[in-house]
Design a protein around this motif. Structure first.
Motif, mmCIF file in Angstrom:
data_model
loop_
_atom_site.group_PDB
_atom_site.id
_atom_site.type_symbol
_atom_site.label_atom_id
_atom_site.label_comp_id
_atom_site.label_asym_id
_atom_site.label_seq_id
_atom_site.Cartn_x
_atom_site.Cartn_y
_atom_site.Cartn_z
ATOM 1 N N ASP A 1 11.878 21.700 3.725
ATOM 2 C CA ASP A 1 10.923 22.768 3.383
ATOM 3 C C ASP A 1 10.393 22.528 1.970
ATOM 4 O O ASP A 1 11.167 22.366 1.025
ATOM 5 N N ARG B 1 4.741 33.661 4.381
ATOM 6 C CA ARG B 1 5.168 33.074 5.642
ATOM 7 C C ARG B 1 5.452 34.160 6.667
ATOM 8 O O ARG B 1 5.821 35.275 6.332
ATOM 9 N N GLU C 1 8.772 31.471 9.965
ATOM 10 C CA GLU C 1 8.715 30.467 8.899
ATOM 11 C C GLU C 1 9.763 30.738 7.824
ATOM 12 O O GLU C 1 10.349 29.809 7.269
#
Length: 252
Positions: free
Chosen positions: A250, A139, A143
């Protein structure tokens, strides 16, 4: 948190002393935490403490603007440590990103003829090929922040810090003062030898918070967390109730 906040420099110094005298002395990762994650969590927390020493030195000398890049890196260390605590493959992913960055650097140096790093480049390319799957899952820093509960607010701080961590017009502006146009000031601005910067106290508080977050992650990564009481006291003083956990939305 407003006027109720304690002095950020004092809190940073307390946390640095806690790390140097106690928390850095022994690290036994908890069961189930990937060794790569555990190692990087400790190193990021340790570097956050060392960065904090440097920030305190600059703050005491009145160089708060100059400390902004170090505060930014402390934030990155803290967020990476928190992310590694809740992401199984995080350690390998960050290592893969580093491999990619080294490959780009070695290729650039070799192509410019500054040094023949072709053999090193070949080995790094092989390593990168083995890590290709990990790289695709890695990521961005944004992120990573979004994957940790409360991380979006910290990412906003990072963006602000970035304005003053590079050679930008934001940095140039703090050395300028608007004045009436004259023969001495034909552009309507005066150059300041000392930056017009009054945000030092605010960012020292951020420094304390980021060092606290890094140490929370490091303590949570221990098989037997031993500094929960001291860190709980620091949370209360700084007015936060932080626990490192993954954002519910997430997917990992």
């Amino acid at each position: 948190m407003g006027d109720a906040w304690p002095d950020g420099a004092d809190e940073t110094a307390r946390l640095v002393n806690l790390w140097e005298q106690h928390m850095s002395r022994r690290f036994t990762p908890r069961s189930g935490l990937h060794p790569s994650n555990a190692i990087q969590i400790w190193t990021f927390a340790h570097h956050a403490a060392r960065l904090s020493r440097a920030v305190l030195t600059l703050h005491e000398a009145g160089h708060d603007l100059e400390a902004m890049p170090l505060i930014r890196q402390t934030l990155e260390c803290a967020m990476n440590a928190a992310w590694l605590l809740v992401t199984d493959s995080g350690g390998a992913a960050l290592s893969a990103v580093d491999t990619k960055s080294r490959r780009v650097m070695y290729r650039e140096v070799t192509e410019l003829g500054l040094a023949d790093l072709s053999e090193i480049l070949r080995r790094v390319e092989q390593e990168e090929a083995r890590d290709a799957e990990t790289v695709t899952r890695t990521r961005s820093f944004e992120e990573r922040c979004r994957a940790v509960s409360g991380g979006r607010h910290i990412y906003a701080m990072w963006r602000t810090l970035s304005l003053y961590s590079h050679a930008t017009s934001s940095v140039a502006d703090v050395y300028l003062e608007t004045v009436r146009e004259s023969e001495d000031a034909p552009l309507g601005v005066a150059m300041l030898l000392n930056a017009d910067w009054d945000q030092g106290a605010t960012w020292m508080r951020v420094q304390a918070l980021m060092l606290l977050l890094a140490q929370i992650a490091a303590d949570d990564a221990q098989a037997k967390p031993t500094h929960r009481t001291q860190l709980a006291r620091a949370r209360r003083r700084l007015g936060v109730t932080w626990e490192v956990r993954r954002t519910q939305s997430d997917p990992q």
